[in-house]
Each structure stands twice: as structure tokens, then as C-alpha cells.
Design an enzyme around this catalytic site. Structure first.
Site, short mmCIF file in Angstrom:
data_model
loop_
_atom_site.label_atom_id
_atom_site.label_comp_id
_atom_site.label_asym_id
_atom_site.label_seq_id
_atom_site.Cartn_x
_atom_site.Cartn_y
_atom_site.Cartn_z
N CYS A 184 6.70 4.60 18.68
CA CYS A 184 8.13 4.69 18.96
C CYS A 184 8.83 5.19 17.70
O CYS A 184 9.60 4.48 17.07
CB CYS A 184 8.69 3.34 19.35
SG CYS A 184 7.80 2.58 20.70
N ALA A 197 -1.84 -6.83 0.68
CA ALA A 197 -2.15 -8.23 0.96
C ALA A 197 -1.96 -8.59 2.43
O ALA A 197 -2.75 -9.33 3.01
CB ALA A 197 -1.28 -9.15 0.09
N HIS A 198 -0.92 -8.04 3.06
CA HIS A 198 -0.62 -8.50 4.43
C HIS A 198 -1.56 -7.95 5.48
O HIS A 198 -1.47 -8.32 6.65
CB HIS A 198 0.85 -8.23 4.80
CG HIS A 198 1.16 -6.81 5.20
ND1 HIS A 198 1.23 -6.43 6.52
CD2 HIS A 198 1.44 -5.71 4.47
CE1 HIS A 198 1.55 -5.13 6.58
NE2 HIS A 198 1.67 -4.68 5.35
N ALA A 205 0.82 -1.22 0.00
CA ALA A 205 0.00 0.00 0.00
C ALA A 205 0.85 1.27 0.00
O ALA A 205 0.48 2.27 -0.61
CB ALA A 205 -0.95 -0.01 1.20
N THR A 206 2.00 1.23 0.66
CA THR A 206 2.85 2.42 0.69
C THR A 206 3.25 2.82 -0.74
O THR A 206 3.15 3.99 -1.13
CB THR A 206 4.11 2.18 1.55
OG1 THR A 206 3.70 1.86 2.88
CG2 THR A 206 5.02 3.40 1.58
C1 LIG Z 1 -0.52 -0.84 6.62
C2 LIG Z 1 -1.07 0.38 6.00
C3 LIG Z 1 -0.40 1.01 4.94
C4 LIG Z 1 0.93 0.53 4.41
O1 LIG Z 1 0.80 -0.71 3.77
P1 LIG Z 1 2.09 -1.54 3.34
O2 LIG Z 1 1.56 -2.56 2.39
O3 LIG Z 1 2.62 -2.13 4.59
O4 LIG Z 1 3.04 -0.61 2.68
C5 LIG Z 1 -0.99 2.13 4.37
N1 LIG Z 1 -2.15 2.60 4.82
C6 LIG Z 1 -2.82 2.04 5.84
C7 LIG Z 1 -4.12 2.61 6.29
C8 LIG Z 1 -2.30 0.91 6.47
O5 LIG Z 1 -2.95 0.36 7.48
#
Ligand SMILES: *Cc1c(COP(=O)(O)O)cnc(C)c1O
Length: 408
Positions: free
Chosen positions: A328, A202-203, A73-74
């Protein structure tokens, strides 16, 4: 029952064994490059990616051609926001977002601010919700993007997405929603919700780490993005790089399972979460943070006044895995900016814990958690000079938490 109890499913979820199983052959015998057009190894990989693209699209009401696979997502957020900023530079430079967004969105916007973007950082009310009327009021002729998430990772609060989508559409502005916490947990539909760009990972939905997707609307309007990764022109030029075939296969399967089980799972988890909430609110001076109505079924953020969340976590003696409202970041313990945006003072923000239940959470684990949290809060308060002073009437129960209705 095995310990520790895992209640940090908003940070990451375990990979479902059914997901892992479909991924495994793509590490070994079906190892082909999905871009290899001249032999069966490539064709097999490409067919698997195509299938996954359909599975992802179906879950969010999109067309398969509108899905761009990323590393998570990042990356999807970066591609969406920077990609719009670069492509629509001739139209304007104004982006509307919200203070409770994930760091991926906030930091991308801050980065663009240094490159000439004008950012409106909308506040939220004490429930954690941005006001759609404020979104509309912030629009200028230079506005090119509204970036407001679907559901918040810290509080589980669900934003008024369809209302924001309708405003975006009315003004002809692209609407991006970081739906990483919502997809697979609650119904998300890009057309009904008026979303033009959507990110998922996905995670966070029982798939593997390191893979995600960006939905890019192709019709009314057709959204154009400037690629942030140059190379072989994969993903219709929007994201070059050899596709992570096993990861993509896993993401597809994760989406399919979520689609099939979402309704029953939301019922199961909200019943469990509500039982946990009711039990913890029996403890005095305990407050739920954020809307309890517009909230993901499996999440609860709660503050235990006069106790630091991090102290509580230590008190659980490593038997419950969850997050507190103290991030943190670097060396210092900063109170959560999300909770502060809801109006919580530093004390109550530090006093918070986020319970995020998941597919593998059991009733037995919730029973354990209720006992452990209740006993630990009572024990720590009994040892606390602050609590003593409060009990003796030497401490006024006012100030930063004044707006909170007492619930415990
Ligand atoms: C976890 C998360 C992300 C980042 O997702 P990654 O796949 O770990 O890069 C972005 N936005 C929200 C709201 C999240 O919870």
C-alpha cells in the site's frame, strides 16, 4: 489460544521479555550518557554499550570495534552506501545492486543516481536469486561497491552471499550486505561470507525498535566511510549522537539469545513452516514463490491463484496478522516489485501472502492458520466468477504464471 495469530515476523518481531528485562534499568537508575567520562553514571552506561558491542560482534564473527550503532537498518544502509560513495569518489562512481533489495537500499541508490552515481540493477531468476556470474560481469574499473542483501524480506530467499563476497574480494571491491532478515536466524559470518559492510536491526530479531548496527570491516580491507551525521564524534566519528543505551543493551541481549537458540529454533520453525506449506499446497492452484531450498527456515511466500491476497486477509476476519504481496504505497495498491522480479504477473503477485513465523509461534497457531486459510480460499473461490470460468474451461491457465510449476 489467543487471537490474532501473528505471522508477520518479517515486518517486526515482538521484543523478547528477556530483552526488555535487561533494558529496563538503563531507563531509570542507570541513565548515564555513555560519553560522560567523568563520573560513574557515564562509566556504567559505557560498560553496558561495550558489552552489547561484543554481543553483536560475536553473532556475526566480527570484532567489537567494527560495530557502529545506528537507529536501525535503514540508517545503517544509508551510512554504508552514501558513506562509501563519498569516500571513494576519486576511485569511481559505480554501484552494483539487485532489483529485489529492500527499499532502504533501492531508494538510497536512486538518490545517489541523481548525484552522479552509475547503478547496475541486477535481475534475479525465477527462484529470486541473483547470478554471481552476472555480478562479476557487471564490474567495471569504476565499481566501488556491491550491495546485495543476505536474505529477502518478502520471499525469505537466501542469496549466494559467499560467492558474491569472493568475487568482490577478487576484484578489490567493497561488499555490503543488508543482513537484516538473516542475522540471528541463520549463521552469518562476515569473514566466511566475505562481507565488508553489514546491516542489522534489533526489531527484526526480538529486540526493540529504533536501534540497529552497521558492521564496518577494519582489516583487509579497512573500509572508510564518510559520516552522514555530524556532531559529537560518537562511534569513532562515523555516527554522531548520544547513544541509545537501553536500545543498544537490548540489541546486545537479542543477539546473545539468537546466538544461543538459533540452531534449535531454526529446526523448530522450519518443521512448522514445512507443515504449513504442505497443508496449503493441498489447495489446488497454489504456488510457493521463490526458492524452497535457499530460504530462511521460518518464511514462506505463497500465491493462491484467482484470489487477491488483500481479499484473503479480510476473509480471515482479523484473526491472522500477515502481509500480502500488494504494497500500500501511497494511495494505489502496487503489486510487490520483489515478486514481479521473479517473473510473477500482477495477478499472482496480488494473490500472494507472506507467512513469517517466529519465536512465539505455536503448533496450535499453525493448526488454526491451516484451517482458516484453507476454508477461506475454498469459500472465496466458490464465490468467485473467475474461478467458475476457470473450472468451466473458459479461462486459459497461461500467461504470467506459465513458468510456475503447479504444486497444488
Ligand atoms: C526491516 C528491514 C530494513 C529496515 O530496517 P529498520 O531497522 O526498520 O530501518 C532494511 N532491510 C531489510 C531487509 C529489512 O527487512
Amino acid at each position: 489460544m489467543s487471537l490474532p495469530v501473528y505471522l508477520d515476523n518479517n515486518a517486526t518481531t515482538p521484543c523478547d521479555p528477556r530483552v526488555l528485562e535487561v533494558m529496563l534499568p538503563y531507563f531509570t537508575e542507570m541513565f548515564g550518557n555513555a560519553a560522560s567520562r567523568s563520573h560513574p553514571f557515564g562509566w556504567t552506561a559505557e560498560a553496558a554499550v561495550d558489552h552489547a558491542r561484543e554481543q553483536v560482534a560475536r553473532l556475526i564473527g566480527a570484532q567489537p570495534q567494527e560495530i557502529v550503532f545506528t537507529s536501525g537498518a535503514t540508517e545503517a544502509v544509508n551510512l554504508a552506501i552514501k558513506g562509501v560513495f563519498e569516500t571513494y569518489a576519486t576511485k569511481g562512481n559505480h554501484i552494483i545492486t539487485c532489483v529485489t533489495e529492500h527499499k532502504a537500499v533501492l531508494d538510497t541508490c536512486k538518490h545517489l543516481e541523481k548525484k552522479g552515481a552509475v547503478i547496475t540493477w541486477l535481475p534475479v531468476d525465477e527462484d529470486g536469486l541473483p547470478d554471481p556470474a552476472a555480478v562479476e560481469a557487471a564490474i567495471t574499473p569504476q565499481t566501488i561497491l556491491i550491495a546485495i542483501m543476505y536474505a529477502n524480506n518478502e520471499t525469505g530467499v537466501i542469496n549466494p552471499v559467499p560467492a558474491i563476497g569472493a568475487i568482490a574480494k577478487k576484484h578489490g571491491i567493497i561488499y555490503m550486505s543488508d543482513a537484516t532478515q538473516a542475522v540471528g536466524k541463520i549463521p552469518v559470518h562476515v569473514d566466511h561470507d566475505g562481507i565488508d559492510l553489514l546491516t542489522l536491526s534489533a526489531h527484526k530479531m526480538y529486540g526493540p525498535k529504533g536501534v540497529g548496527a552497521l558492521y564496518v570491516r577494519r582489516r583487509s580491507p579497512r573500509v572508510k566511510l564518510t559520516a552522514q551525521m555530524d556532531g559529537g564524534g560518537h562511534e569513532r566519528g562515523m555516527r554522531s549522537g548520544t547513544l541509545n543505551v537501553p536500545g543498544i543493551v537490548g540489541l546486545g541481549m537479542a543477539c546473545e539469545i539468537c546466538q544461543q537458540e538459533m540452531e534449535a529454533e531454526a529446526k523448530r520453525l522450519s518443521a512448522m513452516r514445512n507443515r504449513l506449506q504442505e497443508a496449503l499446497l493441498q489447495i489446488e492452484h497454489t504456488y510457493v514463490n521463490g526458492s524452497v531450498i535457499h530460504r530462511l527456515p521460518h518464511v514462506m511466500n505463497i500465491s493462491f491463484q484467482y484470489i487477491e491476497g488483500s481479499t484473503l486477509l479480510m476473509g480471515f476476519n482479523k484473526t491472522i496478522a500477515l502481509s500480502s504481496g500488494s504494497a500500500c504505497t501511497s494511495a494505489s495498491m502496487e503489486p510487490s516489485y520483489v515478486l514481479k522480479a521473479l517473473g510473477l504477473g500482477d495477478n499472482l503477485a496480488h494473490a500472494s501472502l507472506r507467512f513469517a513465523l517466529g519465536r512465539f509461534t505455536t503448533d496450535e497457531q499453525i493448526d488454526y492458520t491451516i484451517r482458516m486459510v484453507t476454508d477461506t480460499v475454498n469459500r472465496l473461490r466458490a464465490e468467485s466468477p473467475l474461478w467458475e470460468m476457470y473450472k468451466d474451461g473458459h479461462l486459459q491457465d497461461t500467461g504470467s504464471w506459465a513458468h510456475h510449476q503447479e504444486q497444488g
